[in-house]
Design a protein around this motif. Structure first.
Motif, PDB file in Angstrom:
ATOM      1  N   LYS A 516     184.663  13.521 -42.199  1.00 50.91           N
ATOM      2  CA  LYS A 516     186.291  13.879 -41.862  1.00 50.91           C
ATOM      3  C   LYS A 516     187.432  12.367 -42.029  1.00 50.91           C
ATOM      4  CE  LYS A 516     188.195  15.967 -38.330  1.00 50.91           C
ATOM      5  NZ  LYS A 516     189.297  16.724 -38.792  1.00 50.91           N
ATOM      6  N   ILE A 517     188.341  12.495 -42.472  1.00 48.88           N
ATOM      7  CA  ILE A 517     189.585  11.244 -43.367  1.00 48.88           C
ATOM      8  C   ILE A 517     189.747  10.529 -42.559  1.00 48.88           C
ATOM      9  CG2 ILE A 517     191.440  10.770 -44.526  1.00 48.88           C
ATOM     10  CD1 ILE A 517     189.355  11.291 -46.752  1.00 48.88           C
ATOM     11  N   ASP A 518     189.227   9.420 -42.152  1.00 48.16           N
ATOM     12  CA  ASP A 518     189.783   8.602 -41.341  1.00 48.16           C
ATOM     13  C   ASP A 518     191.692   8.536 -40.756  1.00 48.16           C
ATOM     14  OD1 ASP A 518     190.895   6.409 -38.998  1.00 48.16           O
ATOM     15  OD2 ASP A 518     188.962   5.063 -39.779  1.00 48.16           O
ATOM     16  N   GLU A 519     192.209   9.403 -40.464  1.00 52.14           N
ATOM     17  CA  GLU A 519     193.197   9.282 -40.596  1.00 52.14           C
ATOM     18  C   GLU A 519     194.520   7.780 -40.783  1.00 52.14           C
ATOM     19  OE1 GLU A 519     195.959  12.930 -39.552  1.00 52.14           O
ATOM     20  OE2 GLU A 519     194.646  13.871 -40.375  1.00 52.14           O
ATOM     21  N   LYS A 520     193.994   7.314 -39.046  1.00 53.18           N
ATOM     22  CA  LYS A 520     194.777   6.112 -38.991  1.00 53.18           C
ATOM     23  C   LYS A 520     194.553   4.765 -40.125  1.00 53.18           C
ATOM     24  CE  LYS A 520     194.700   6.560 -34.157  1.00 53.18           C
ATOM     25  NZ  LYS A 520     194.385   6.785 -32.784  1.00 53.18           N
ATOM     26  N   SER A 521     192.841   4.720 -41.027  1.00 59.65           N
ATOM     27  CA  SER A 521     193.054   3.947 -41.552  1.00 59.65           C
ATOM     28  C   SER A 521     194.374   4.476 -42.701  1.00 59.65           C
ATOM     29  CB  SER A 521     191.638   4.391 -42.099  1.00 59.65           C
ATOM     30  OG  SER A 521     190.928   3.110 -43.104  1.00 59.65           O
ATOM     31  N   ALA A 522     193.954   5.733 -43.103  1.00 61.52           N
ATOM     32  CA  ALA A 522     194.489   6.352 -44.324  1.00 61.52           C
ATOM     33  C   ALA A 522     196.122   5.349 -43.972  1.00 61.52           C
ATOM     34  CB  ALA A 522     194.657   7.257 -44.838  1.00 61.52           C
ATOM     35  N   LEU A 523     196.626   5.811 -43.116  1.00 61.02           N
ATOM     36  CA  LEU A 523     198.109   5.472 -43.109  1.00 61.02           C
ATOM     37  C   LEU A 523     198.573   3.730 -42.978  1.00 61.02           C
ATOM     38  CD1 LEU A 523     198.801   8.184 -39.751  1.00 61.02           C
ATOM     39  CD2 LEU A 523     199.980   7.798 -42.276  1.00 61.02           C
ATOM     40  N   LEU A 524     197.583   2.885 -42.650  1.00 59.89           N
ATOM     41  CA  LEU A 524     197.510   2.118 -42.775  1.00 59.89           C
ATOM     42  C   LEU A 524     197.532   0.901 -43.540  1.00 59.89           C
ATOM     43  CD1 LEU A 524     195.366   0.417 -39.424  1.00 59.89           C
ATOM     44  CD2 LEU A 524     198.142   0.394 -39.709  1.00 59.89           C
ATOM     45  N   THR A 525     196.792   1.894 -44.456  1.00 61.74           N
ATOM     46  CA  THR A 525     196.566   1.227 -46.075  1.00 61.74           C
ATOM     47  C   THR A 525     197.597   1.803 -46.598  1.00 61.74           C
ATOM     48  OG1 THR A 525     194.154   1.493 -45.530  1.00 61.74           O
ATOM     49  CG2 THR A 525     195.162   1.644 -47.889  1.00 61.74           C
ATOM     50  N   ALA A 526     198.275   2.392 -46.992  1.00 63.24           N
ATOM     51  CA  ALA A 526     198.799   3.217 -46.991  1.00 63.24           C
ATOM     52  C   ALA A 526     200.585   2.392 -47.399  1.00 63.24           C
ATOM     53  CB  ALA A 526     199.334   4.940 -47.031  1.00 63.24           C
ATOM     54  N   LYS A 527     200.888   1.993 -45.812  1.00 63.77           N
ATOM     55  CA  LYS A 527     201.909   1.651 -45.591  1.00 63.77           C
ATOM     56  C   LYS A 527     202.313   0.221 -46.259  1.00 63.77           C
ATOM     57  CE  LYS A 527     204.257   0.772 -41.635  1.00 63.77           C
ATOM     58  NZ  LYS A 527     204.736   0.572 -40.038  1.00 63.77           N
ATOM     59  N   THR A 528     200.848  -0.748 -46.665  1.00 65.90           N
ATOM     60  CA  THR A 528     200.566  -2.114 -46.850  1.00 65.90           C
ATOM     61  C   THR A 528     201.165  -1.479 -48.525  1.00 65.90           C
ATOM     62  OG1 THR A 528     198.206  -1.361 -47.600  1.00 65.90           O
ATOM     63  CG2 THR A 528     199.067  -2.309 -45.501  1.00 65.90           C
ATOM     64  N   LEU A 529     200.982   0.044 -49.058  1.00 71.52           N
ATOM     65  CA  LEU A 529     201.417   0.358 -50.394  1.00 71.52           C
ATOM     66  C   LEU A 529     203.091   0.654 -50.550  1.00 71.52           C
ATOM     67  CD1 LEU A 529     197.774   1.715 -51.239  1.00 71.52           C
ATOM     68  CD2 LEU A 529     199.200  -0.764 -52.220  1.00 71.52           C
ATOM     69  N   HIS A 530     203.792   0.487 -49.355  1.00 71.01           N
ATOM     70  CA  HIS A 530     204.978   1.097 -49.630  1.00 71.01           C
ATOM     71  C   HIS A 530     205.281   2.544 -49.738  1.00 71.01           C
ATOM     72  CE1 HIS A 530     205.593  -3.375 -49.638  1.00 71.01           C
ATOM     73  NE2 HIS A 530     204.738  -3.066 -50.590  1.00 71.01           N
ATOM     74  N   ALA A 531     204.045   3.177 -49.189  1.00 71.64           N
ATOM     75  CA  ALA A 531     204.322   4.771 -49.618  1.00 71.64           C
ATOM     76  C   ALA A 531     204.926   5.398 -48.268  1.00 71.64           C
ATOM     77  CB  ALA A 531     202.577   5.473 -49.580  1.00 71.64           C
ATOM     78  N   ASP A 532     205.852   6.275 -48.724  1.00 70.37           N
ATOM     79  CA  ASP A 532     206.484   7.191 -47.652  1.00 70.37           C
ATOM     80  C   ASP A 532     205.826   8.036 -46.691  1.00 70.37           C
ATOM     81  OD1 ASP A 532     209.593   5.993 -48.211  1.00 70.37           O
ATOM     82  OD2 ASP A 532     209.227   7.171 -49.941  1.00 70.37           O
ATOM     83  N   TYR A 533     204.535   8.734 -46.906  1.00 66.02           N
ATOM     84  CA  TYR A 533     204.187   9.453 -46.971  1.00 66.02           C
ATOM     85  C   TYR A 533     203.007   9.611 -47.332  1.00 66.02           C
ATOM     86  CZ  TYR A 533     207.877  12.563 -45.486  1.00 66.02           C
ATOM     87  OH  TYR A 533     209.141  13.053 -44.657  1.00 66.02           O
ATOM     88  N   VAL A 534     201.680  10.019 -46.481  1.00 64.06           N
ATOM     89  CA  VAL A 534     200.058  10.477 -46.467  1.00 64.06           C
ATOM     90  C   VAL A 534     199.563  11.807 -46.849  1.00 64.06           C
ATOM     91  CG1 VAL A 534     197.735   9.844 -46.411  1.00 64.06           C
ATOM     92  CG2 VAL A 534     199.081   8.183 -46.141  1.00 64.06           C
ATOM     93  N   MET A 535     199.293  12.238 -47.812  1.00 64.41           N
ATOM     94  CA  MET A 535     199.074  13.648 -48.225  1.00 64.41           C
ATOM     95  C   MET A 535     197.123  13.637 -47.307  1.00 64.41           C
ATOM     96  SD  MET A 535     198.390  15.771 -50.892  1.00 64.41           S
ATOM     97  CE  MET A 535     200.336  16.010 -51.903  1.00 64.41           C
ATOM     98  N   PHE A 536     197.054  14.612 -46.802  1.00 67.45           N
ATOM     99  CA  PHE A 536     195.742  14.599 -46.439  1.00 67.45           C
ATOM    100  C   PHE A 536     195.638  16.175 -46.335  1.00 67.45           C
ATOM    101  CE2 PHE A 536     197.305  11.713 -43.377  1.00 67.45           C
ATOM    102  CZ  PHE A 536     196.308  10.420 -43.064  1.00 67.45           C
ATOM    103  N   GLY A 537     194.763  16.966 -46.248  1.00 69.37           N
ATOM    104  CA  GLY A 537     193.946  18.329 -47.585  1.00 69.37           C
ATOM    105  C   GLY A 537     193.166  18.620 -47.076  1.00 69.37           C
TER     106      GLY A 537
END
Length: 683
Positions: A516-537
Motif C-alpha cells: 500500500k502507498i504510505d499516505e503519511k509519507s506522501a502527504l509530507l512530501t507533497a507539502k514540501t512541494l507546496h501541493a494543496d492536495y495529494v491524489m490517491f487512487g
C-alpha cells in the motif's frame, strides 16, 4: 458434580458445532473450468470472510452460494463502506448490497436488484452501483412499458434570447421525464450525471462569438428517447452609428435644426436628442430631421442612439454662438478635436487654395477613448470618437473592416475590439470621396490577472495508485497515472505534480501480501512541494470490468477536511477505454472543485461572507483567492476606461450554506469593511 458435567457437555457441543460448521464451509468450494471458487483460507465466520467468499462465488457464477454468503455478511455488518476495518491494520472495500444487487440483476430479479443497489448507494457512493442501477431501471421500464414521453426541457435563464451585448452567458434550466433523465448535453458539452434522475437541474457558462449563436440543448431519457431545444442569441457589441449632416440655429425663433442619419445593422431601438425621445421600432436606418427648442445658454446638443442589444452611441455637438450656420457644408472641429488636428486642417485648407478645386483636406479622426491606454486587464478595448471631413467621410475602418453603411460629414462611432493575450495593434483609417485618407494606430497590451492564470490554480500531487488485479488476467491499466496526468494537464483546471516527482515508497501492512502507498509519507512530501492536495487512487481490474476510484486529501488538514472522491466504472476492459476513463475522472474532479467567481459581502474580523454556496458545488475546505479590480468609468457613458488590479490574500471555506458561505482568512493583506465588494475566485 452435575453442574460441571453440564458445563463440560455444553462446551463439547459448542466445539463440535464450530468444527462441524468449519468443515462444511471448508468443503464448499466449487470447481469450474479448472478454477476453484469459494476457497477462503482460515475461514472464521467473520463478515469479511463471508463477503470475500461471496465475491468468489459470484465471479464463478455460483449465484445461489454467493447470495447466501452476501446475505450472511449483511446480517453481520449492515452498511456498504470503503476501507472498512477488518482487524488490526487490515482494511477492505465492503459492498455486499451492491454485489447482491448485481447478482439479482443477472438473475433477472430486477426489483430486488434495484432495492439492493439503492441501499448500497444510500450508504456509500460507487460508480459500479450507479452503472447497474441504471441498467436495472432501464430493464424494468422497458419490460413494464413505463416510458411514454421524451424528456421535457425547461430553460429558466436567459429569459430573452434575441440580442445581447456581452459575451458571457449563463444557461440555467432543468429537465424532467416520466421515467428517468439519463443524459443532458448543451452544445455537445455534457452535464454531469453519475446516475439517472427524475429531474435534473443544470447551469453552464458559455462565451458567445460575435454574430448569431445557436445553442442546442439535448436531453435523453433512460430508454433512449431524445428531445432538444435551441437558443438563438445574437452577440452584438457594435453600437449604432450617428452621421450629422447639418445643424442650423434659427436665431429669431430660438430653435435649432438638426439633420442626421442613424444606423445599426441589427436594428435600432430608440434615439434621444436632448429631451426628445422616439422609438425606432427595430429599423436599421433612420433619417432624422428635427427642429428643437434652444434653451438659454445651451452649449451643446446631446444625441443618444440605442440598438436592440442595448449598445449606445452618444454625440455631443457644440453650439457656436458666432455663426448661424453651425454645421453646414463645412468642417466642424467639434469638442473631440486636438490642437494637432486643427493644425492639420489649417494646412489642408491652405493647400486647397494652391491647387484649385481639388479637395486635398484630409478627414480628421478624434478619439475620446482610449486615452493613452497601453495596458489593460480587460479582454476588449472600447473605442469612442468621431471622424469628420469638409466634404464627407465615405470610409471608416477598424483593422480593415469598414464600419460605414453610408457617407456623412461627421460620424460619431463606438466600437468594441476583442483583445488577445499580450500585445495588440489596432489600426483606424478614414477616407473621403476624393481619396484623402487619415490613419491612427493604437497599441495595447492585455494582461491576464495573476488570479486567473493557470499557475494560481490548485496544485495536486498524483501518487501511484494501488492495484487489485485478478490473478487470471494480464493487466491493461499499467501507467494509468501518467495517462491521467496528461489528460488533466491538457484541460488546465489544476496544476499538477507527476508521480515520479512525488516518489513515494510503498510499504507492507503487517503480514498483508499487497503493498500500500504510505499516505503519511506522501502527504509530507507533497507539502514540501507546496501541493494543496495529494491524489490517491485504487484500480480494481477483473476479467470483464474495471473500477478506478480516486480521492484528494488536503495536505494541510488531512484529518479535518473531507476528502474529495470520484470514481469511474466500465465493462469494456480495453486499452482504448482507459482514455475515456481518464477523461471521466478529470471531468468529475473539475465538477467537484469548480472554478468560480464571487463577491465578499461581509467582513467580520478574520472571517468573510461570500455569495457562493452549496448550490454552486462549494465544499468545506475549498480555498479562495481574494482580489480587487478597481474599474474607473466614464461618468457620461458609464464605460470602463481604466482598471487597477490587486491581490489581497486567501481564505478557506469553513461553513458552506445553500446560497452563501463563511470562509476564514488564511493570508490577509489588509481587508477592511470598506472593501466588502472585493472579488473572490476558487483556487
Amino acid at each position: 458434580m452435575k453442574f460441571y458435567i453440564s458445563v463440560t457437555l455444553t462446551i463439547f457441543i459448542f466445539i463440535f458445532y464450530c468444527v462441524a460448521c468449519n468443515s462444511v464451509d471448508q468443503s464448499s468450494p466449487k470447481i469450474k473450468n479448472g478454477r476453484v471458487y469459494g476457497e477462503i483460507p482460515h475461514f472464521k465466520h467473520q463478515w469479511y470472510h463471508y463477503y470475500a467468499r461471496g465475491l468468489s462465488f459470484a465471479e464463478g457464477h455460483f449465484f445461489s452460494d454467493a447470495c447466501s454468503d452476501l446475505q450472511t455478511a449483511i446480517h453481520k455488518r449492515t452498511k456498504d463502506q470503503r476501507n472498512a476495518r477488518t482487524y488490526g491494520f487490515h482494511y477492505m472495500d465492503y459492498f455486499p448490497h451492491r454485489e447482491l444487487g448485481i447478482i439479482y440483476y443477472r438473475q433477472k430479479k430486477i426489483k430486488l436488484a434495484i432495492n439492493q443497489l439503492k441501499l448500497s448507494l444510500s450508504s456509500e457512493k460507487s460508480a459500479r452501483a450507479e452503472f447497474y442501477l441504471d441498467l436495472a431501471r432501464k430493464d424494468l421500464i422497458q419490460s413494464d412499458k413505463l416510458d411514454h414521453h421524451p424528456p421535457n426541457i425547461v430553460i429558466t435563464s436567459p429569459k430573452h434570447t434575441d440580442f445581447r451585448n456581452t459575451p458571457d452567458l449563463t444557461i440555467q434550466g432543468y429537465v424532467t421525464d416520466d421515467t428517468f433523465v439519463k443524459k443532458i448535453d448543451i452544445e455537445k458539452r455534457p452535464v454531469r450525471m453519475d446516475l439517472s434522475q427524475k429531474k435534473k437541474t443544470f447551469t453552464m457558462n458559455f462565451s458567445l462569438k460575435p454574430g448569431q449563436n445557436e445553442i442546442l440543448i439535448q436531453a435523453e431519457d433512460i430508454s433512449g428517447k431524445i428531445s432538444h431545444v435551441s437558443l438563438n442569441i445574437t452577440l452584438d457589441r457594435i453600437p449604432p452609428l450617428i452621421a450629422v449632416d447639418q445643424l442650423f440655429e434659427k436665431e429669431a425663433l430660438n430653435k435649432i435644426v438638426i439633420s442626421a442619419n442613424i444606423f445599426d445593422s441589427n436594428g435600432l431601438e430608440r434615439f434621444v436628442i436632448d429631451e426628445y425621445a422616439q422609438n425606432a421600432n427595430g429599423l436599421q436606418q433612420i433619417k432624422i430631421s428635427k427642429t428643437l427648442p434652444l434653451k438659454p445658454n445651451q452649449k451643446q446638443i446631446h444625441i443618444q442612439v440605442y440598438d436592440k442589444a442595448g449598445n449606445c452611441t452618444q454625440a455631443f455637438i457644440p453650439i457656436k454662438d458666432h455663426t448661424k450656420a453651425i454645421f453646414s457644408n463645412q468642417l466642424l472641429a467639434g469638442d473631440f478635436m486636438t490642437d494637432d488636428s486643427r493644425k492639420s486642417i489649417l494646412l489642408s485648407q491652405q493647400s486647397t487654395d494652391n491647387i484649385g478645386n481639388r479637395d486635398s483636406i484630409f478627414p480628421v479622426i478624434n478619439l475620446r477613448f482610449p486615452r493613452e491606454k497601453k495596458v489593460t486587464f480587460l479582454d476588449f478595448m472600447y473605442l469612442e470618437g468621431s471622424v469628420q471631413d469638409n466634404d464627407e467621410v465615405s470610409h471608416l475602418s477598424v483593422n480593415g473592416k469598414n464600419l460605414l453603411p453610408f457617407a456623412g460629414k461627421k460620424i460619431f462611432f463606438n466600437h468594441i475590439i476583442p483583445l488577445k493575450k499580450g500585445k495588440n495593434v489596432i489600426n483606424l483609417s478614414a477616407m473621403d470621396p476624393s481619396g484623402n485618407s487619415t490613419g491612427r494606430t493604437l497599441k495595447v497590451t492585455r494582461q491576464v490577472p495573476g488570479v486567473e492564470q493557470h499557475e494560481a490554480r490548485l496544485k495536486i500531487a498524483i501518487a501511484n495508485f494501488e492495484r487489485d488485479i485478478s490473478a487470471t488476467i494480464l493487466s491493461k491499466c499499467k501507467n494509468f497515472e501518467n495517462l491521467l496526468y496528461i489528460e488533466m494537464k491538457k484541460k488546465q483546471r489544476f496544476t499538477l505534480i507527476h508521480p515520479e516527482k512525488l516518489n513515494v515508497k510503498k510499504r507492507r501492512i503487517n503480514d498483508q501480501e499487497k503493498e500500500k502507498i504510505d499516505e503519511k509519507s506522501a502527504l509530507l512530501t507533497a507539502k514540501t512541494l507546496h501541493a494543496d492536495y495529494v491524489m490517491f487512487g485504487k484500480i480494481t481490474e477483473n476479467q470483464d470490468n474495471m473500477t478506478i476510484y480516486i480521492r484528494l486529501v488536503d495536505t494541510e488538514l488531512p484529518d479535518t477536511i473531507e476528502d474529495i472522491a470520484v470514481g469511474v466504472y466500465t465493462e469494456n476492459v480495453d486499452r482504448d477505454q482507459l482514455f475515456v476513463l481518464a477523461q471521466g475522472l478529470n471531468f468529475k474532479l473539475a465538477d467537484e472543485l469548480p472554478l468560480l467567481k464571487g463577491l465578499i459581502t461581509r467582513i467580520m474580523g478574520d472571517e468573510i461572507l461570500v455569495d457562493i454556496g452549496r448550490k454552486d458545488n462549494i465544499k468545506k475546505g475549498m480555498k479562495l483567492i481574494i482580489y480587487h479590480i478597481e474599474k474607473i468609468k466614464d461618468p457620461k457613458t458609464d464605460i470602463v476606461i481604466w482598471e487597477k488590479f490587486s491581490n489581497n490574500g486567501q481564505a478557506r471555506i469553513e461553513s458552506p450554506q445553500e446560497a452563501f458561505s463563511m470562509a476564514k482568512l488564511m493570508k490577509n493583506k489588509g481587508l477592511s469593511d470598506q472593501k466588502t465588494q472585493q472579488q473572490i475566485i476558487t483556487k
